[in-house]
Write a protein that holds these residues in place. Structure first.
Motif, PDB file in Angstrom:
ATOM      1  N   TYR A 233       0.694  16.569  -1.207  1.00 60.38           N
ATOM      2  CA  TYR A 233       1.783  15.205  -0.803  1.00 60.38           C
ATOM      3  C   TYR A 233       1.218  15.365   1.050  1.00 60.38           C
ATOM      4  CZ  TYR A 233       5.273  17.193  -3.714  1.00 60.38           C
ATOM      5  OH  TYR A 233       5.841  16.688  -5.046  1.00 60.38           O
ATOM      6  N   GLY A 234       0.398  16.763   1.482  1.00 62.18           N
ATOM      7  CA  GLY A 234      -0.201  16.226   2.553  1.00 62.18           C
ATOM      8  C   GLY A 234      -1.719  14.814   2.556  1.00 62.18           C
ATOM      9  N   GLY A 235      -1.798  14.715   1.989  1.00 62.95           N
ATOM     10  CA  GLY A 235      -2.720  13.829   1.184  1.00 62.95           C
ATOM     11  C   GLY A 235      -1.900  12.294   1.714  1.00 62.95           C
ATOM     12  N   LEU A 236      -1.078  12.384   0.789  1.00 64.40           N
ATOM     13  CA  LEU A 236       0.416  11.275   0.695  1.00 64.40           C
ATOM     14  C   LEU A 236       0.561  10.542   2.430  1.00 64.40           C
ATOM     15  CD1 LEU A 236       2.441  11.554  -2.552  1.00 64.40           C
ATOM     16  CD2 LEU A 236       0.475   9.713  -2.231  1.00 64.40           C
ATOM     17  N   VAL A 237       1.189  12.398   3.048  1.00 59.44           N
ATOM     18  CA  VAL A 237       1.608  11.777   4.191  1.00 59.44           C
ATOM     19  C   VAL A 237       0.461  11.280   4.996  1.00 59.44           C
ATOM     20  CG1 VAL A 237       2.333  13.461   6.328  1.00 59.44           C
ATOM     21  CG2 VAL A 237       3.084  13.800   3.981  1.00 59.44           C
ATOM     22  N   LEU A 238      -0.764  11.899   4.907  1.00 61.25           N
ATOM     23  CA  LEU A 238      -2.273  11.407   6.056  1.00 61.25           C
ATOM     24  C   LEU A 238      -2.005  10.053   5.586  1.00 61.25           C
ATOM     25  CD1 LEU A 238      -4.730  11.259   7.569  1.00 61.25           C
ATOM     26  CD2 LEU A 238      -6.040  12.303   5.910  1.00 61.25           C
ATOM     27  N   MET A 239      -2.415   9.472   4.336  1.00 62.93           N
ATOM     28  CA  MET A 239      -2.466   7.755   3.724  1.00 62.93           C
ATOM     29  C   MET A 239      -1.240   6.982   4.753  1.00 62.93           C
ATOM     30  SD  MET A 239      -3.574   8.147   0.231  1.00 62.93           S
ATOM     31  CE  MET A 239      -5.238   9.088  -0.433  1.00 62.93           C
ATOM     32  N   ALA A 240       0.084   7.853   3.997  1.00 65.99           N
ATOM     33  CA  ALA A 240       1.388   7.067   5.201  1.00 65.99           C
ATOM     34  C   ALA A 240       0.788   6.712   6.297  1.00 65.99           C
ATOM     35  CB  ALA A 240       2.127   7.215   4.525  1.00 65.99           C
ATOM     36  N   LEU A 241       0.531   7.826   7.179  1.00 67.51           N
ATOM     37  CA  LEU A 241       1.009   7.442   8.798  1.00 67.51           C
ATOM     38  C   LEU A 241      -0.750   6.772   9.169  1.00 67.51           C
ATOM     39  CD1 LEU A 241       1.586  11.374   9.580  1.00 67.51           C
ATOM     40  CD2 LEU A 241       3.148   9.192   9.196  1.00 67.51           C
ATOM     41  N   THR A 242      -1.283   6.739   7.961  1.00 70.37           N
ATOM     42  CA  THR A 242      -2.712   6.363   9.062  1.00 70.37           C
ATOM     43  C   THR A 242      -2.278   4.181   8.448  1.00 70.37           C
ATOM     44  OG1 THR A 242      -3.930   7.747   8.413  1.00 70.37           O
ATOM     45  CG2 THR A 242      -4.745   5.354   8.314  1.00 70.37           C
TER      46      THR A 242
ATOM     47  N   GLN B  30       1.421  -1.309   0.104  1.00 73.05           N
ATOM     48  CA  GLN B  30       0.246   0.155   0.067  1.00 73.05           C
ATOM     49  C   GLN B  30       1.383   1.456   0.078  1.00 73.05           C
ATOM     50  OE1 GLN B  30      -3.364  -0.603   2.782  1.00 73.05           O
ATOM     51  NE2 GLN B  30      -2.366  -2.269   3.419  1.00 73.05           N
ATOM     52  N   LEU B  31       1.595   0.803   0.764  1.00 71.44           N
ATOM     53  CA  LEU B  31       3.249   2.086   0.928  1.00 71.44           C
ATOM     54  C   LEU B  31       3.676   2.554  -0.781  1.00 71.44           C
ATOM     55  CD1 LEU B  31       4.407   2.166   3.958  1.00 71.44           C
ATOM     56  CD2 LEU B  31       2.542   2.988   3.410  1.00 71.44           C
ATOM     57  N   LEU B  32       4.216   1.480  -1.063  1.00 72.19           N
ATOM     58  CA  LEU B  32       4.741   1.480  -2.717  1.00 72.19           C
ATOM     59  C   LEU B  32       4.337   2.580  -3.122  1.00 72.19           C
ATOM     60  CD1 LEU B  32       7.410   0.351  -4.451  1.00 72.19           C
ATOM     61  CD2 LEU B  32       6.594  -0.274  -4.804  1.00 72.19           C
ATOM     62  N   PRO B  33       2.665   2.272  -3.636  1.00 69.63           N
ATOM     63  CA  PRO B  33       1.535   3.581  -4.764  1.00 69.63           C
ATOM     64  C   PRO B  33       2.194   4.574  -4.157  1.00 69.63           C
ATOM     65  CG  PRO B  33       0.599   1.547  -4.975  1.00 69.63           C
ATOM     66  CD  PRO B  33       1.803   1.213  -3.696  1.00 69.63           C
ATOM     67  N   MET B  34       1.858   5.281  -2.833  1.00 69.35           N
ATOM     68  CA  MET B  34       2.357   6.530  -2.755  1.00 69.35           C
ATOM     69  C   MET B  34       3.226   6.768  -2.958  1.00 69.35           C
ATOM     70  SD  MET B  34       0.327   6.166   0.738  1.00 69.35           S
ATOM     71  CE  MET B  34      -1.449   4.909   1.029  1.00 69.35           C
ATOM     72  N   LEU B  35       4.514   5.866  -2.897  1.00 74.90           N
ATOM     73  CA  LEU B  35       6.013   6.888  -3.148  1.00 74.90           C
ATOM     74  C   LEU B  35       6.176   6.878  -5.227  1.00 74.90           C
ATOM     75  CD1 LEU B  35       8.025   4.464  -1.137  1.00 74.90           C
ATOM     76  CD2 LEU B  35       7.261   6.913  -0.680  1.00 74.90           C
ATOM     77  N   VAL B  36       5.567   6.002  -5.976  1.00 72.21           N
ATOM     78  CA  VAL B  36       5.819   6.456  -7.014  1.00 72.21           C
ATOM     79  C   VAL B  36       4.672   7.459  -7.505  1.00 72.21           C
ATOM     80  CG1 VAL B  36       4.546   5.444  -9.429  1.00 72.21           C
ATOM     81  CG2 VAL B  36       5.745   3.982  -7.348  1.00 72.21           C
TER      82      VAL B  36
ATOM     83  N   ALA C 244     -10.006   6.914   2.577  1.00 74.11           N
ATOM     84  CA  ALA C 244     -10.648   7.353   0.992  1.00 74.11           C
ATOM     85  C   ALA C 244     -11.188   8.537   1.417  1.00 74.11           C
ATOM     86  CB  ALA C 244     -11.044   5.748   1.422  1.00 74.11           C
ATOM     87  N   ASP C 245     -11.518   9.194   1.927  1.00 71.50           N
ATOM     88  CA  ASP C 245     -12.515  10.196   1.822  1.00 71.50           C
ATOM     89  C   ASP C 245     -11.303  11.427   2.492  1.00 71.50           C
ATOM     90  OD1 ASP C 245     -14.924  11.550   2.115  1.00 71.50           O
ATOM     91  OD2 ASP C 245     -15.341  11.281   3.971  1.00 71.50           O
ATOM     92  N   LEU C 246     -10.738  11.853   3.310  1.00 71.02           N
ATOM     93  CA  LEU C 246      -9.961  12.673   4.031  1.00 71.02           C
ATOM     94  C   LEU C 246      -8.504  13.070   2.613  1.00 71.02           C
ATOM     95  CD1 LEU C 246     -10.120  12.868   7.709  1.00 71.02           C
ATOM     96  CD2 LEU C 246     -11.832  14.393   5.799  1.00 71.02           C
ATOM     97  N   GLY C 247      -8.434  11.384   2.789  1.00 65.45           N
ATOM     98  CA  GLY C 247      -6.310  12.000   1.773  1.00 65.45           C
ATOM     99  C   GLY C 247      -7.220  11.715   0.687  1.00 65.45           C
ATOM    100  N   ALA C 248      -8.005  11.396  -0.060  1.00 60.08           N
ATOM    101  CA  ALA C 248      -8.084  11.617  -1.423  1.00 60.08           C
ATOM    102  C   ALA C 248      -9.008  12.854  -1.624  1.00 60.08           C
ATOM    103  CB  ALA C 248     -10.062   9.993  -1.874  1.00 60.08           C
ATOM    104  N   LEU C 249      -9.697  13.649  -0.728  1.00 59.84           N
ATOM    105  CA  LEU C 249     -10.297  15.035  -0.881  1.00 59.84           C
ATOM    106  C   LEU C 249      -8.851  15.614  -0.850  1.00 59.84           C
ATOM    107  CD1 LEU C 249     -11.829  17.283  -1.011  1.00 59.84           C
ATOM    108  CD2 LEU C 249     -12.001  17.218   1.963  1.00 59.84           C
ATOM    109  N   LEU C 250      -7.658  15.488  -0.168  1.00 58.04           N
ATOM    110  CA  LEU C 250      -6.364  16.166  -0.302  1.00 58.04           C
ATOM    111  C   LEU C 250      -5.841  15.927  -1.416  1.00 58.04           C
ATOM    112  CD1 LEU C 250      -5.175  16.120   3.213  1.00 58.04           C
ATOM    113  CD2 LEU C 250      -6.261  18.196   2.267  1.00 58.04           C
ATOM    114  N   ILE C 251      -5.439  14.765  -2.289  1.00 61.15           N
ATOM    115  CA  ILE C 251      -5.322  14.377  -3.440  1.00 61.15           C
ATOM    116  C   ILE C 251      -5.783  15.014  -4.169  1.00 61.15           C
ATOM    117  CG2 ILE C 251      -4.946  12.711  -4.945  1.00 61.15           C
ATOM    118  CD1 ILE C 251      -3.012  12.099  -2.567  1.00 61.15           C
ATOM    119  N   VAL C 252      -7.186  15.142  -4.774  1.00 64.76           N
ATOM    120  CA  VAL C 252      -7.683  16.149  -5.744  1.00 64.76           C
ATOM    121  C   VAL C 252      -7.857  17.661  -5.174  1.00 64.76           C
ATOM    122  CG1 VAL C 252     -10.350  16.781  -6.422  1.00 64.76           C
ATOM    123  CG2 VAL C 252      -9.284  14.486  -5.915  1.00 64.76           C
ATOM    124  N   LEU C 253      -7.417  17.903  -4.319  1.00 64.73           N
ATOM    125  CA  LEU C 253      -7.545  19.315  -4.278  1.00 64.73           C
ATOM    126  C   LEU C 253      -5.756  20.080  -5.054  1.00 64.73           C
ATOM    127  CD1 LEU C 253      -8.741  20.488  -0.517  1.00 64.73           C
ATOM    128  CD2 LEU C 253      -9.528  20.814  -2.957  1.00 64.73           C
TER     129      LEU C 253
END
Length: 289
Positions: A38-47, A9-15, A71-80
């Motif tokens: 980047y905040g969305g990626l960090v939130l997902m990785a930390l979670t 799960q973490l590898l796709p975020m790094l990519v 999937a809600d907050l992290g995805a929202l930040l990614i889209v922004l």
């Protein structure tokens, strides 16, 4: 309960983080958008690497919280964090992704994915198998991004999808979520017996665990909905003011410009481009006289 590493799960975020960084060496994405991405990626990785990830395998409410964060907050930040220029290479390579700019398509796809994965057989299968769990998370995040993309993303949207319809879209999302949230909150039956061992170790009943998961979903959804309504209110006020300014500029410069054209430009975030076009056209007409 400690730190958990989930390489699948973490590898796709790094990519994706690397690709986003590479793209921003070419295009100029506003700083606040980069912080969001980047905040969305960090939130997902930390979670996914925090003690919450371990706890999510033992208690249902923790698993629900994990999903809402990624999937809600992290995805929202990614889209922004996304813009048209950032997405251009991806859309050229996979043009059919543009379909998720349509709110009906995005909402239906997100709803189907959301409820299919909450079927007991699949949800419990994800808890029991790391590969299925990784697939579940990737699909939750992917369809979460698609759902927010139709509301907040840079993909072209239907002309009818104005602020009123956007309010309806947000309400629809929360109603769809609230059906499951209320079912979990009020249900006295055991929907996911896979958590029985963890519930026994933590001294919580299955009913209370499920109720807590439903309550978390309702609280998170309410907070996000209030914030989005506030954003829409401010956006509507700003667009109204911008439309008025452009109409006055066109009238002052003697450039014929219909209210419909002004409204389309403002709604698409092209107000500045239209302002420059009005000024250029006025300058050309003065030079020709």
């Amino acid at each position: 309960m400690g730190i958990e590493l989930a390489p699948l799960q973490l590898l796709p975020m790094l990519v994706f983080g690397f690709l986003y960084w590479q793209r921003n060496r070419v295009v100029n994405t506003p700083g606040w958008r980069q912080w969001c991405f980047y905040g969305g990626l960090v939130l997902m990785a930390l979670t996914l690497s925090s003690p919450l990830a371990s706890l999510s395998e033992e208690l249902f409410w923790a698993h629900m919280l994990e999903h809402l964060l990624i999937a809600d907050l992290g995805a929202l930040l990614i889209v922004l964090g996304l813009t048209g220029p950032v997405l251009a290479p991806l859309l050229r390579a996979i043009p059919w992704l543009r379909i998720f700019g349509h709110p009906v398509v995005a909402l239906v796809a997100w709803t189907a994915n959301f409820y299919v994965w909450h079927l007991p057989v699949l949800y419990q299968g994800a808890v029991a198998n790391d590969t299925v769990h990784a697939l579940q998370h990737m699909l939750f995040v992917s369809f979460g991004i698609a759902m927010w993309m139709a509301l907040l993303g840079p993909l072209p949207k239907p002309a009818w999808f104005g602020n009123g319809w956007k309010i309806g879209y947000i309400v629809a999302i929360r109603l769809i979520q609230s059906v499951l949230a209320n079912a979990l909150f009020w249900s006295s039956g055991v929907l996911y017996p896979q958590y029985a061992r963890g519930q026994a170790e933590w001294g919580i009943t299955a009913a209370n665990d499920q109720s807590a998961a439903g309550a978390i979903m309702m609280i998170e959804g309410s907070i996000v909905t209030i914030l989005l309504f506030g954003w829409l209110f401010l956006k509507a006020a700003r667009e109204s003011e911008e439309r008025q300014e452009l109409a006055e500029l066109a009238a002052r410069e003697g450039v014929e410009m219909t209210p419909e054209r002004i409204a389309r430009a403002v709604s698409a975030g092209r107000g500045d481009a239209l302002r420059e076009r009005i000024q250029f056209q006025a300058s050309e007409e003065r030079s020709a006289q």
